[in-house]
Scaffold this active site. Structure first.
Site, PDB file in Angstrom:
ATOM      1  N   ARG A   1      27.898  56.458 -16.221  1.00 41.33           N
ATOM      2  CA  ARG A   1      28.340  57.063 -14.950  1.00 41.33           C
ATOM      3  C   ARG A   1      27.188  57.759 -14.234  1.00 41.33           C
ATOM      4  NH1 ARG A   1      31.538  61.947 -13.688  1.00 41.33           N
ATOM      5  NH2 ARG A   1      32.847  61.527 -11.855  1.00 41.33           N
TER       6      ARG A   1
ATOM      7  N   HIS B   1      26.135  57.173 -10.343  1.00 40.79           N
ATOM      8  CA  HIS B   1      26.088  58.279  -9.384  1.00 40.79           C
ATOM      9  C   HIS B   1      24.671  58.551  -8.889  1.00 40.79           C
ATOM     10  CE1 HIS B   1      30.289  60.254  -9.964  1.00 40.79           C
ATOM     11  NE2 HIS B   1      30.342  58.939 -10.119  1.00 40.79           N
TER      12      HIS B   1
ATOM     13  N   HIS C   1      35.202  51.292 -16.244  1.00 43.22           N
ATOM     14  CA  HIS C   1      36.294  52.190 -16.635  1.00 43.22           C
ATOM     15  C   HIS C   1      37.045  51.670 -17.858  1.00 43.22           C
ATOM     16  CE1 HIS C   1      36.625  54.480 -12.534  1.00 43.22           C
ATOM     17  NE2 HIS C   1      35.488  54.702 -13.176  1.00 43.22           N
TER      18      HIS C   1
ATOM     19  N   ASN D   1      30.485  65.270  -8.808  1.00 42.96           N
ATOM     20  CA  ASN D   1      29.763  65.571 -10.047  1.00 42.96           C
ATOM     21  C   ASN D   1      30.123  66.916 -10.681  1.00 42.96           C
ATOM     22  OD1 ASN D   1      28.250  63.164  -9.769  1.00 42.96           O
ATOM     23  ND2 ASN D   1      26.797  64.172  -8.409  1.00 42.96           N
TER      24      ASN D   1
END
Length: 321
Positions: A63, A67, A194, A95
């Site tokens: 992740r 990001h 996911h 975040n």
């Protein structure tokens, strides 16, 4: 005279083409083969130790890569702590109380600095760590392109505006990914990340209480650990993939077909829209998902890297040199 001016024109055109292509041309899979030959085993052993300690960490590192790349490109800007001159990305809405694994990145950087000081960027470390996390948790393995340099600044505003929230509808997801050069198929494949990891109650509360395109027993199961009232149990966790939350596979897509997507944005991928057929394809063909996921990860890693003399090689991933 005419041939001289046409030669100048051709030279200018060539330089322009080279300049436009240079951002990715300098990334290569063997970038550190001579300057840091022990790079890959060094990163992998640290990532492996972290995942053995806590399986969720693999998803957390993956992740961080997402990001980072979604905000002004894959430049390690996400890793910077706030300073007096800029407010970084760590406390941006996507975040805050959510992005994690920064200490593991510090450990990887420290181990890499031991074997080849001042050579490998934090942006590249994040890229390798994401790949290793997927592979260690049973997913595909691939050769990563390297040669990125680290940003000297970060932008909280860009992070707030660039990362699609879990409330996103399908059109917003498609347009956000498209804006970064990622196709709709890339978006669906990358959403398959996911298949690992956990989400906080605050991210899925509206879905489990207010939406109708959800399996009722699944909703009831999630409600037991996520109270309806905002502020109550906000940080309680649930697996994004109810079947195999610490194994990288295609069960995420099978869940969507059974209306068991945890986030609103997850279920949007299978909700009578244009991506239903892609989800169905991945649920039936795990190798197709793996292949497209790798393609998407490589394309995402190509988003606006700093190369050449731009940026720097940070000594500490949390602050500029």
């Amino acid at each position: 005279m005419a041939s001289s001016s046409s030669s100048k024109f051709l030279l200018t055109l060539l330089l322009l083409v080279l300049a436009l292509g240079s951002s990715n041309a300098q990334l290569s899979t063997n970038y550190y083969s001579k300057t840091c030959p022990k790079l890959f085993p060094t990163v992998k052993s640290t990532v492996h130790s972290a995942i053995m300690k806590e399986a969720r960490m693999g998803a957390s590192l993956l992740r961080l890569f997402f990001h980072d790349c979604f905000v002004n490109g894959c430049d390690g800007s996400l890793l910077l702590d706030d300073t007096s001159s800029f407010t970084g990305e760590k406390n941006a809405a996507p975040n805050r109380n959510s992005a994690r694994g920064f200490d593991v990145v510090d450990n990887i950087k420290s181990a890499v600095e031991d074997v080849c000081p001042g050579v490998v960027s934090c942006a590249d470390i994040l890229t390798i760590a994401a790949r290793d996390s997927v592979a260690i948790l049973g997913g595909p393995n691939w050769d990563v392109k390297l040669g990125r340099r680290d940003a000297r600044t970060a932008s909280q505003a860009a992070a707030n505006n660039s990362i699609p929230p879990p409330t996103s509808n399908l059109n917003r997801l498609i347009s956000r990914f498209n804006a970064l050069g990622l196709s709709t198929r890339d978006m669906v494949a990358l959403s398959g990340s996911h298949t690992i990891g956990l989400a906080r109650c605050t991210s899925f509360r509206p879905r489990i209480y207010n939406e109708s395109n959800i399996d009722s027993s699944f909703a009831q199961t999630r409600q037991r650990n996520c109270p309806r009232t905002t502020g109550s149990g906000d940080n309680n966790l649930a697996p994004l993939d109810i079947q195999t939350p610490t194994f990288f596979d295609n069960n995420y897509f099978k869940n969507l077909i059974n209306r068991r997507g945890l986030l609103h944005s997850d279920q949007q991928l299978f909700n009578g829209g244009s991506t239903d057929s892609i989800v169905r394809g991945y649920s039936n063909n795990p190798s197709s998902f793996s292949s497209d996921f790798v393609t998407g990860m490589i394309k995402m890693g190509d988003i606006s890297p700093l190369t050449g003399s731009r940026g720097e090689i940070r000594k500490n991933c949390r602050r500029v040199n």
